[in-house]
Design a protein around this motif. Sequence first.
Motif, PDB file in Angstrom:
ATOM      1  N   LEU A 110     -51.057  10.070 -34.266  1.00  0.00           N
ATOM      2  CA  LEU A 110     -51.543   8.690 -34.331  1.00  0.00           C
ATOM      3  C   LEU A 110     -52.860   8.497 -33.576  1.00  0.00           C
ATOM      4  CD1 LEU A 110     -48.241   6.647 -33.900  1.00  0.00           C
ATOM      5  CD2 LEU A 110     -49.684   6.756 -35.921  1.00  0.00           C
ATOM      6  N   ASN A 111     -53.076   9.261 -32.530  1.00  0.00           N
ATOM      7  CA  ASN A 111     -54.271   9.068 -31.709  1.00  0.00           C
ATOM      8  C   ASN A 111     -55.261  10.216 -31.795  1.00  0.00           C
ATOM      9  OD1 ASN A 111     -53.336   6.604 -30.697  1.00  0.00           O
ATOM     10  ND2 ASN A 111     -52.143   7.618 -29.119  1.00  0.00           N
ATOM     11  N   GLY A 112     -54.938  11.277 -32.539  1.00  0.00           N
ATOM     12  CA  GLY A 112     -55.849  12.400 -32.668  1.00  0.00           C
ATOM     13  C   GLY A 112     -55.847  13.282 -31.438  1.00  0.00           C
ATOM     14  N   HIS A 113     -56.585  14.372 -31.528  1.00  0.00           N
ATOM     15  CA  HIS A 113     -56.731  15.271 -30.386  1.00  0.00           C
ATOM     16  C   HIS A 113     -57.771  14.750 -29.396  1.00  0.00           C
ATOM     17  CE1 HIS A 113     -55.267  18.623 -33.288  1.00  0.00           C
ATOM     18  NE2 HIS A 113     -54.257  17.982 -32.725  1.00  0.00           N
ATOM     19  N   ALA A 114     -58.602  13.846 -29.856  1.00  0.00           N
ATOM     20  CA  ALA A 114     -59.593  13.214 -28.983  1.00  0.00           C
ATOM     21  C   ALA A 114     -60.079  11.943 -29.669  1.00  0.00           C
ATOM     22  CB  ALA A 114     -60.763  14.151 -28.699  1.00  0.00           C
ATOM     23  N   ILE A 115     -60.664  11.054 -28.894  1.00  0.00           N
ATOM     24  CA  ILE A 115     -61.235   9.830 -29.453  1.00  0.00           C
ATOM     25  C   ILE A 115     -62.595   9.576 -28.820  1.00  0.00           C
ATOM     26  CG2 ILE A 115     -59.016   8.724 -29.959  1.00  0.00           C
ATOM     27  CD1 ILE A 115     -59.412   7.043 -27.404  1.00  0.00           C
ATOM     28  N   ILE A 130     -62.846  11.054 -24.988  1.00  0.00           N
ATOM     29  CA  ILE A 130     -61.608  11.283 -24.250  1.00  0.00           C
ATOM     30  C   ILE A 130     -60.692  12.154 -25.099  1.00  0.00           C
ATOM     31  CG2 ILE A 130     -59.683  10.197 -23.044  1.00  0.00           C
ATOM     32  CD1 ILE A 130     -61.309   7.582 -23.093  1.00  0.00           C
ATOM     33  N   ASP A 131     -60.238  13.301 -24.546  1.00  0.00           N
ATOM     34  CA  ASP A 131     -59.318  14.146 -25.310  1.00  0.00           C
ATOM     35  C   ASP A 131     -57.874  13.836 -24.936  1.00  0.00           C
ATOM     36  OD1 ASP A 131     -58.596  15.631 -22.976  1.00  0.00           O
ATOM     37  OD2 ASP A 131     -60.365  16.876 -23.210  1.00  0.00           O
ATOM     38  N   TRP A 132     -56.944  14.478 -25.658  1.00  0.00           N
ATOM     39  CA  TRP A 132     -55.517  14.178 -25.478  1.00  0.00           C
ATOM     40  C   TRP A 132     -55.027  14.552 -24.083  1.00  0.00           C
ATOM     41  CZ3 TRP A 132     -51.920  17.886 -24.238  1.00  0.00           C
ATOM     42  CH2 TRP A 132     -52.305  19.230 -24.412  1.00  0.00           C
ATOM     43  N   LYS A 133     -55.668  15.543 -23.451  1.00  0.00           N
ATOM     44  CA  LYS A 133     -55.261  15.926 -22.110  1.00  0.00           C
ATOM     45  C   LYS A 133     -55.556  14.814 -21.112  1.00  0.00           C
ATOM     46  CE  LYS A 133     -56.405  20.760 -23.139  1.00  0.00           C
ATOM     47  NZ  LYS A 133     -57.276  21.898 -22.798  1.00  0.00           N
ATOM     48  N   GLN A 134     -56.699  14.154 -21.287  1.00  0.00           N
ATOM     49  CA  GLN A 134     -57.052  13.059 -20.384  1.00  0.00           C
ATOM     50  C   GLN A 134     -56.219  11.811 -20.666  1.00  0.00           C
ATOM     51  OE1 GLN A 134     -61.209  13.353 -21.697  1.00  0.00           O
ATOM     52  NE2 GLN A 134     -61.822  13.667 -19.575  1.00  0.00           N
ATOM     53  N   MET A 135     -55.968  11.546 -21.947  1.00  0.00           N
ATOM     54  CA  MET A 135     -55.208  10.355 -22.307  1.00  0.00           C
ATOM     55  C   MET A 135     -53.766  10.423 -21.833  1.00  0.00           C
ATOM     56  SD  MET A 135     -56.471   9.246 -26.122  1.00  0.00           S
ATOM     57  CE  MET A 135     -56.431  10.880 -26.880  1.00  0.00           C
ATOM     58  N   ASN A 136     -53.183  11.621 -21.829  1.00  0.00           N
ATOM     59  CA  ASN A 136     -51.758  11.758 -21.525  1.00  0.00           C
ATOM     60  C   ASN A 136     -51.507  12.785 -20.427  1.00  0.00           C
ATOM     61  OD1 ASN A 136     -50.753  10.180 -24.061  1.00  0.00           O
ATOM     62  ND2 ASN A 136     -52.136  11.724 -24.894  1.00  0.00           N
ATOM     63  N   SER A 137     -52.485  12.995 -19.564  1.00  0.00           N
ATOM     64  CA  SER A 137     -52.370  14.058 -18.556  1.00  0.00           C
ATOM     65  C   SER A 137     -51.163  13.849 -17.640  1.00  0.00           C
ATOM     66  CB  SER A 137     -53.650  14.146 -17.728  1.00  0.00           C
ATOM     67  OG  SER A 137     -53.897  12.912 -17.061  1.00  0.00           O
TER      68      SER A 137
END
Length: 416
Positions: free
Chosen positions: A63-68, A254-261
């Motif tokens: 839903l949010n991609g690997h990065a935004i 912002i990548d998925w690691k930062q969004m959900n770290s």
Amino acid sequence: MILNSYERMVARRYLLPGKGEGFIFLVASISLVAVALGVAALIIVMSVMNGFRAELFDKITGLNGHAIVQGYEGRLPDWQQIAVKARSLPGVTSATPLIEQPLMASANGRVEGVLVRGMRMEDFQTNPVISKNVKAGDLRLVTPDSGRVAIGSRLAQALGAYPGSTISLISPEGRSTVVGTVPRIVSYTVAAVFEVGIYDYDNSFVIMPMQDAQNLLLMGDTVSTVELQTTNPDRVDTILAPLQPLVQGKGALIDWKQMNSALFDALEIERVAMFVVLSLIVLVAVFNILSSLIMLVRAKTRDIAILRTMGASRKGMMKVFVTVGVTIGSLGIILGLILGSIFLFFRQGMLNAIQYLTGQNLWDPSVRFLSDLPSKTDPFEVTAIVVTALVLSFLATLYPAWKAASTDPVQVLRYE
């Protein structure tokens, strides 16, 4: 470790209870069951933790991609240029424009906070996370200028809405009047209800066509975000590094690691902690094997002395008791693999049964994020668990085997 015929016969005999050895057999059986429970618990917990992480990752990135690329103040100028540049990068598979805005929704006298997401029609109708999880209605009816939207299942429950119901979205970006800004209220018809399985999304998402979201939020032809998918999520920062200069000053990459770290770091810490704690069950079972073998050696001291006088070697006696202990551990491991497989196969039914019997919600999706209990078994982890249990079982046999091998037949048979 190769045993000759008489060593195999003796080991087989010592695995079965003899006269007056019922207690030793009971302790050995408890050891076997303890090993089985330890191995099963490790496999079950690690598989559930892996499944939880994998399911959460797939649905979040779906839903949010690997990065935004998120525009400052909710606006991303020149998003077309950013999307074209992103698609040209090696390793980028898609660059999708999105609009996301938290608003209020009302229906049937109820008001809930929602997250409105504007997407191109072809994007949300082909997104498997949404299109394959429609529980009611028809997603194909959500078309531009139709006044129709799709909402999450838990939001539908909270608002008392269903396909065909009308909900009103309230935006603070409204008309300016002499008394201030009047909120903008627009009514939409619910065309579909979806359930992706992540509580926060099902409880807040309202999906609508991009043009309708732009009209609702008075954004013109701009968007707020460009969602990026890559071929390798673990290398997303390296893949998207050339995009950073173009984004500078317009938004944030912002990548998925930062969004959900915080979430994924917590899952990893919990996963390691659970492995260490549950490994103690196997360790306790191994001590049971040790104690049962010590008792067996003491009970068979006379037999060992006779075998030694008949020509049995110290090495042969060690092999016999090592074989007995490793066999108990191996049978426990096999039983543990069977128990773990059965539990994982029927995990959701067992969870529902336990919840029914206890009256407690053990898998509250508002806490666990996911609606169902996931599972993903890693063959490498299972192999590591089996090897660890085998090694510990083997180590537990060394001391009793050494004691048996060091038995002095002269001292034992002196008064016989």
